[in-house]
Design an enzyme around this catalytic site. Sequence first.
Site, short mmCIF file in Angstrom:
data_model
loop_
_atom_site.label_atom_id
_atom_site.label_comp_id
_atom_site.label_asym_id
_atom_site.label_seq_id
_atom_site.Cartn_x
_atom_site.Cartn_y
_atom_site.Cartn_z
N CYS A 1 0.79 -1.23 0.00
CA CYS A 1 0.00 0.00 0.00
C CYS A 1 0.83 1.29 0.00
O CYS A 1 0.49 2.24 -0.73
CB CYS A 1 -1.02 -0.01 1.14
SG CYS A 1 -0.45 -0.66 2.70
N ARG B 1 7.93 -10.94 5.38
CA ARG B 1 7.60 -10.64 6.77
C ARG B 1 8.43 -11.54 7.68
O ARG B 1 8.52 -12.75 7.44
CB ARG B 1 6.10 -10.82 7.03
CG ARG B 1 5.26 -9.84 6.21
CD ARG B 1 3.77 -9.96 6.43
NE ARG B 1 3.06 -9.03 5.57
CZ ARG B 1 1.73 -8.95 5.46
NH1 ARG B 1 0.97 -9.77 6.20
NH2 ARG B 1 1.17 -8.08 4.65
N GLN C 1 1.07 -11.75 -2.70
CA GLN C 1 -0.33 -11.43 -2.51
C GLN C 1 -0.92 -10.96 -3.83
O GLN C 1 -0.24 -10.26 -4.58
CB GLN C 1 -0.49 -10.31 -1.46
CG GLN C 1 -1.18 -10.75 -0.22
CD GLN C 1 -1.34 -9.62 0.78
OE1 GLN C 1 -0.85 -8.52 0.58
NE2 GLN C 1 -2.01 -9.89 1.87
N ASP D 1 -2.49 -8.52 -4.54
CA ASP D 1 -2.76 -7.28 -3.84
C ASP D 1 -3.25 -6.21 -4.81
O ASP D 1 -2.76 -6.10 -5.93
CB ASP D 1 -1.46 -6.81 -3.18
CG ASP D 1 -1.69 -5.96 -1.95
OD1 ASP D 1 -2.86 -5.80 -1.57
OD2 ASP D 1 -0.71 -5.47 -1.38
N HIS E 1 -5.05 -1.96 -4.73
CA HIS E 1 -5.55 -0.81 -3.98
C HIS E 1 -6.38 0.07 -4.92
O HIS E 1 -5.95 0.37 -6.03
CB HIS E 1 -4.39 -0.02 -3.38
CG HIS E 1 -3.64 -0.81 -2.35
ND1 HIS E 1 -2.57 -1.62 -2.67
CD2 HIS E 1 -3.84 -0.95 -1.02
CE1 HIS E 1 -2.13 -2.21 -1.58
NE2 HIS E 1 -2.88 -1.83 -0.57
N LYS F 1 -11.93 -3.82 8.39
CA LYS F 1 -11.78 -4.74 7.27
C LYS F 1 -12.88 -5.79 7.27
O LYS F 1 -13.49 -6.08 8.30
CB LYS F 1 -10.42 -5.42 7.32
CG LYS F 1 -10.16 -6.24 8.57
CD LYS F 1 -8.79 -6.91 8.55
CE LYS F 1 -8.55 -7.74 9.81
NZ LYS F 1 -7.29 -8.49 9.77
N HIS G 1 -8.13 -1.33 0.33
CA HIS G 1 -7.12 -2.38 0.24
C HIS G 1 -7.89 -3.69 0.02
O HIS G 1 -8.83 -3.97 0.76
CB HIS G 1 -6.32 -2.52 1.53
CG HIS G 1 -5.73 -1.25 2.05
ND1 HIS G 1 -4.37 -1.02 2.08
CD2 HIS G 1 -6.30 -0.15 2.61
CE1 HIS G 1 -4.13 0.15 2.63
NE2 HIS G 1 -5.28 0.70 2.96
#
Length: 706
Positions: free
Chosen positions: A398, A427, A445, A447, A449, A529, A575
């Site tokens: 993000c 991570r 991910q 992912d 946005h 979320k 997100h």
Amino acid sequence: SSSPMWSSFWRHLSCVRRWSTLSLKPVPSYAARRLQKWEEEYQRCLTNQLTDQTPIQVKLLDGQLKQGFANKTTPHEITLGISKKLAAEAIIATVNNKPWDVHRPLEDSCELRIHTKIAEDSLAQETFWHSSSHVLGRALEIHFKDRLLLCDGPALTPQGFNAGGGFFYEFLLEGTAFSSEEYGAIEKIVAQLLQEKNRFVRLETSRETALDMFSYNRFKTEIISSIPQDEQITVYRVGDFVDLCRGPHLPSTEKIKAFRLIKNSGVYWRGNKEGPLLNRLYGISFPSQESLVGWEKNLEEVKARDHRIIGKTQQLFWFHPFSPGSAFFLPHGTRIFNRLLEFLREEYRQAGYQEVITPLIFHTDLWKQSGHWDHYRDDMFLISHSDEHKEGLKPMNCPGHCLIFKSTSRSYKDLPIRLADFSPLHRNEEAGALTGLTRGRKFHQDDAHIFCTEDQLSSELENCLQLVERVYGRVLALEYNLALSTRPDSSMGDPALWDKAEAALMAAASRSGRPLSIKDKDGAFYGPKLDVSVKDALGRFHQCATIQCDFNLPQRFGLEFVREDGSLQTPVIVHRAILGSVERLIAIYSEHVAGNWPFWLSPRQCLVVPVGDKHVEYAEEVCRRLSQKEKFYVDVARGKDMLGKKVREAWALKYNYVAVVGDREVENASVSLRARDGSQLGLFSVEQLTDFFLRQASLYSQSETN
């Protein structure tokens, strides 16, 4: 002083003073003082109880309205007025979607739901197992006496009633090391304690009283000190055992009929390697012995379906100690990985997403600006060039996407902007927490946005949920539930913006028609979320997709767009990750299908098996036409083994189809096709086989596993 809103409950307990205890002495020396402090607080609150009760209305799930009094009427009393059977079966209540003890007085007019179905209800399961951890904590104190200090004892996130779940209790033990040899003695104490059939009793208290009550235990006082000043502190009593706990709990231990200790491990207190090394003891419990037997049988199936075993057997991926938590995807595993990304990219094109590639390493100033530094730095891999210059491998996308948005001026005409990114993330998970593909240090991910206006937020959230339905409901054919996670204690930003974001997510989730639960204070630090939990073939639930609404991050980065009237406005960020971690989804789905990949996702779609050496050339020609021209994953079974053995090996590797070629097939330019379920599908020309495979690939899953 503590609020007395619950205190009228004590007047209605028919057994207020009947705290049944067995002869299980001696208990820790500190337990007597702890119980005395609880009794003193109880007596003090009795003298300050409310005398005026305001009439309230309680709305039930079926729309019925029941009358009661604030700070007096309990969910148990409401259910008792409906049915004694319902009251006896009650596990937990929810009041305005908030978990609530059935014996805790209601505070105002509300919507009330009673949870009774443990096997079908994740909240009931979590409550059942959390209460069981208190029984375990009491047994540990009795067994180890003054050598033991209890730390934390939560329920594990329910994955389904017959798989996963359970609870643990962490504790510090002085003297000899803890081992599984202690299990029998502890389980014997638990069995005696369960015979007491004690109620769980909730008590609200002040911070000062709680610190005094648990002054003997540095772990409990640390927890108390970390509780926000505006949050009510509660302790629960069961029998003569008192523990710091948010709750809620079962009405009594009478509902726990089966109990078993599973395993133990060593953990650091709150994950801090500089802190003390604790023991963590895991357990499982059920309302019947039959349920425990069923769980044990299911556990064997869980072990057989372990994705790490499937990955090794099918040669999909492996791990090496030189890079713990980071998978080596082998050729066949890479086929699955890439097919999922191809599928998502096609979905993204249809939904108006634009794919980007962003750096893997960023200066720590970026994470400080985004707020992740204060909340996430312990989970990051950092690179230090000097004391002043530090960088880190990105754990999320993000902040980088915010930089892209801000790289040029934006107009309201540009919005919504949907940026998708498949870059690897890193991570710094603890070594003991690594579990194959389900939890690693490097992962990808799906992912994205979405930068949009507040007016566009509702439709964008609905579009995200439609994509979730497309992926899980139709293509992967998995059942799923939704959970709304609200503002945590560590949140940043204006509470009013949080309320607005939570309302938007709640509205979108309600319109989806999917089951929705509330996870109080479980949101990300920057926004609430919606989590999507999928149910696998063993009845386990796994959190996969997430949709997060964020009003805070755009403000931290100073993101703006030009409105129609020429003024500047801050966008909203959504997100969202549909698969979540691609690696984790592969693990979950492989266990769901037990390695029997659906044709469209399979890394081994067909094995061409020549009957003899003279048929190998034709088999290779069939393979070339299907694999090189049509891009199917087709192999040839070479070697001197007999036909039967080659076919058996194909099924062991989970090929979807076997195409046998012998004299007849060579002569007719055909193959004899067999399916993984053992069925004989007959003769197919290569052209017919190509058309058949194309139809299979276009089906996606829809529960098809051939």
